[in-house]
Enzyme design. Structure first.
Site, PDB file in Angstrom:
ATOM      1  CG  HIS A  85     -12.501  -8.538  -3.640  1.00  0.00           C
ATOM      2  ND1 HIS A  85     -12.325  -7.203  -3.346  1.00  0.00           N
ATOM      3  CD2 HIS A  85     -11.453  -8.893  -4.416  1.00  0.00           C
ATOM      4  CE1 HIS A  85     -11.216  -6.781  -3.934  1.00  0.00           C
ATOM      5  NE2 HIS A  85     -10.666  -7.780  -4.582  1.00  0.00           N
ATOM      6  CD  GLU A 157      -7.384 -10.610  -3.302  1.00  0.00           C
ATOM      7  OE1 GLU A 157      -6.781 -10.640  -4.388  1.00  0.00           O
ATOM      8  OE2 GLU A 157      -8.436  -9.985  -3.133  1.00  0.00           O
ATOM      9  N   GLY A 163      -4.577  -3.085  -5.058  1.00  0.00           N
ATOM     10  CA  GLY A 163      -4.732  -1.868  -5.843  1.00  0.00           C
ATOM     11  C   GLY A 163      -3.831  -0.731  -5.387  1.00  0.00           C
ATOM     12  N   GLY A 224      -5.845  -8.376  -9.986  1.00  0.00           N
ATOM     13  CA  GLY A 224      -6.824  -7.310 -10.206  1.00  0.00           C
ATOM     14  C   GLY A 224      -6.355  -6.363 -11.301  1.00  0.00           C
ATOM     15  N   GLY A 225      -5.722  -5.265 -10.889  1.00  0.00           N
ATOM     16  CA  GLY A 225      -5.326  -4.199 -11.812  1.00  0.00           C
ATOM     17  C   GLY A 225      -4.553  -4.686 -13.030  1.00  0.00           C
TER      18      GLY A 225
HETATM   19  P1  PGA Z   1      -4.744  -5.775  -7.509  1.00  0.00           P
HETATM   20  O1  PGA Z   1      -6.203  -6.293  -7.062  1.00  0.00           O
HETATM   21  O2  PGA Z   1      -4.100  -6.892  -8.242  1.00  0.00           O
HETATM   22  O3  PGA Z   1      -5.070  -4.583  -8.368  1.00  0.00           O
HETATM   23  O4  PGA Z   1      -4.034  -5.402  -6.259  1.00  0.00           O
HETATM   24  C1  PGA Z   1      -6.375  -7.524  -6.455  1.00  0.00           C
HETATM   25  C2  PGA Z   1      -7.822  -7.721  -6.225  1.00  0.00           C
HETATM   26  O5  PGA Z   1      -8.637  -6.834  -6.544  1.00  0.00           O
HETATM   27  O6  PGA Z   1      -8.216  -8.774  -5.736  1.00  0.00           O
END
Ligand code: PGA
Length: 245
Positions: A85, A157, A163, A224-225
């Site tokens: 990650h 990603e 985030g 994630g969030g």
């Molecule tokens: P996010 O995070 O959806 O908050 O952008 C993605 C991740 O942490 O892999």
């Protein structure tokens, strides 16, 4: 570092009620290590939701204080493990070589790795997206056979979208995913590349799920969030299922 055991338990109370009929997608809840035993126990009778881990050691076992091995995760019925990650890469110095070692250790432990790759904003601005993805994929997947790749999931990603509330546009994401698939074909073969699951991650929310998931090379989401809210995550699942109607 989200969710205590108690929080994870009440999260699942809500989440499972919402998604119990959504059987056409594979859902994986990936809590911190400490919540895995409870989440695993609560998912024991649930067919469509599995448990995963956010990281694991590159070592099989031994004197590595504070580390968690693949065998320890398997004992808790973990099936998937996230590797590389962007937070592991940027905050804890995980290189492609480390991710590659973890990948081999995970496969040996019969875990399904979710290997994360993605460029930074500076790399995107410098037109280096393909170069970065190719070198991350070649480094992270070195020495993996086509048969082993069937157990692997790739997560694209873009670091600038994680985030941040800034999502890659569906076209930007599709372009990167198509390139990843092409690179997998070069590393392995076309049949493996056609089959491999490539997830998009980076500010996935209920209202952008459909546009992202309807792209031809986007096979899923790493959330994630938005996944911290059981209702938002279940909305994402439902939007994805709707595309299969
Ligand atoms: P996010 O995070 O959806 O908050 O952008 C993605 C991740 O942490 O892999």
């Amino acid at each position: 570092m989200n969710m205590t055991v108690n929080e994870a338990e009440s999260y699942l109370d809500t989440f499972l009620l919402e998604v119990h009929d959504e059987k056409r997608v594979e859902i994986v809840i990936i809590p911190p290590y400490t919540a895995i035993p409870k989440v695993s126990e609560l998912l024991n009778q649930v067919q469509n939701v599995k448990v995963g881990a956010q990281n694991m050691s590159a070592e099989k076992g031994g004197a590595f204080t504070g580390e968690i091995s693949g065998a320890m995760l398997r004992e808790l019925f973990v099936r998937h493990v996230v590797l590389g990650h962007s937070e592991r890469r940027s905050l804890y110095g995980e290189t492609d070589a480390i991710v590659n070692k973890k990948l081999h250790t995970a496969l040996e432990a019969s875990l399904k790795p979710i290997v994360c790759v993605g460029e930074t904003l500076a790399q995107r601005d410098a037109n280096q997206v393909e170069e970065v993805l190719e070198s991350q994929l070649k480094g992270s997947l070195a020495g993996v056979t086509a048969k082993e790749l069937h157990e692997v999931v790739i997560a694209y990603e873009p670091v600038w979208a994680i985030g941040t509330g800034r999502t890659a546009s569906p076209a930007q994401a599709q372009e990167a995913h198509a390139f990843i698939r092409k690179t997998i074909a070069a590393i392995s073969d076309q049949a493996t590349a056609d089959k491999i699951r490539i997830q998009y991650g980076g500010s996935v929310k209920p209202d952008n799920t459909e546009a992202l998931m309807s792209q031809s090379d986007i096979d899923g989401a790493l959330v994630g969030g938005a996944s911290l809210d059981p209702r938002a995550f279940s909305e994402i699942v439902k939007h994805t299922c709707k595309l299969l109607d």
